[in-house]
Design a protein around this motif. Sequence first.
Motif, short mmCIF file in Angstrom:
data_model
loop_
_atom_site.label_atom_id
_atom_site.label_comp_id
_atom_site.label_asym_id
_atom_site.label_seq_id
_atom_site.Cartn_x
_atom_site.Cartn_y
_atom_site.Cartn_z
N LEU A 1 52.52 45.48 34.85
CA LEU A 1 51.54 44.67 34.14
C LEU A 1 50.29 45.48 33.80
O LEU A 1 49.72 45.34 32.70
N ILE A 2 49.86 46.32 34.71
CA ILE A 2 48.69 47.16 34.45
C ILE A 2 48.99 48.14 33.31
O ILE A 2 48.16 48.36 32.44
N VAL B 1 44.96 47.53 25.58
CA VAL B 1 43.56 47.93 25.44
C VAL B 1 43.44 49.22 24.61
O VAL B 1 42.48 49.39 23.86
N ALA B 2 44.42 50.10 24.72
CA ALA B 2 44.39 51.35 23.96
C ALA B 2 44.40 51.09 22.46
O ALA B 2 43.86 51.88 21.68
N GLY B 3 44.98 49.98 22.06
CA GLY B 3 45.04 49.64 20.65
C GLY B 3 43.79 48.96 20.12
O GLY B 3 43.67 48.71 18.92
N GLU C 1 32.74 48.57 26.25
CA GLU C 1 33.47 47.58 27.04
C GLU C 1 34.93 47.98 27.24
O GLU C 1 35.47 47.84 28.33
N THR C 2 35.57 48.45 26.18
CA THR C 2 36.97 48.86 26.32
C THR C 2 37.10 50.09 27.21
O THR C 2 38.06 50.21 27.96
N ALA C 3 36.11 50.97 27.15
CA ALA C 3 36.13 52.14 28.04
C ALA C 3 36.02 51.70 29.50
O ALA C 3 36.70 52.24 30.37
N THR D 1 38.84 52.18 32.46
CA THR D 1 38.51 52.79 33.74
C THR D 1 38.94 51.89 34.89
O THR D 1 39.53 52.36 35.88
N LYS D 2 38.68 50.61 34.78
CA LYS D 2 39.05 49.67 35.84
C LYS D 2 40.57 49.56 35.99
O LYS D 2 41.09 49.46 37.09
N LEU D 3 41.27 49.59 34.87
CA LEU D 3 42.73 49.56 34.93
C LEU D 3 43.27 50.82 35.61
O LEU D 3 44.21 50.76 36.41
N ASP D 4 42.67 51.96 35.29
CA ASP D 4 43.08 53.22 35.92
C ASP D 4 42.80 53.19 37.42
O ASP D 4 43.62 53.65 38.23
N GLU D 5 41.66 52.63 37.81
CA GLU D 5 41.33 52.52 39.23
C GLU D 5 42.31 51.60 39.95
O GLU D 5 42.76 51.91 41.06
N ALA D 6 42.64 50.48 39.31
CA ALA D 6 43.59 49.55 39.92
C ALA D 6 44.96 50.21 40.09
O ALA D 6 45.62 50.06 41.12
N ARG D 7 45.37 50.97 39.10
CA ARG D 7 46.65 51.68 39.18
C ARG D 7 46.63 52.71 40.31
O ARG D 7 47.60 52.84 41.06
#
Length: 69
Positions: A21-22, A29-31, A37-39, A43-49
Amino acid sequence: MENDVNSLKEQERLTSCAMSLISDARKYVAGMEANRETALVKTKLDEARMWLEQYQGMVVIKLAHKTCV
């Protein structure tokens, strides 16, 4: 012991699903238009992963110890 193994297998399965899901969210988000905000979301998605990978590694090691010993 069997309950522990089943619990660890379920935790590993759920972690894999969360990772998927992440990854899907990261692709979505990349699209989007690049802005502050998207940056932050990326970052938060990368941290969660990163944390999920660490947790999944711990679960896999525990599962290996329970099943191989």
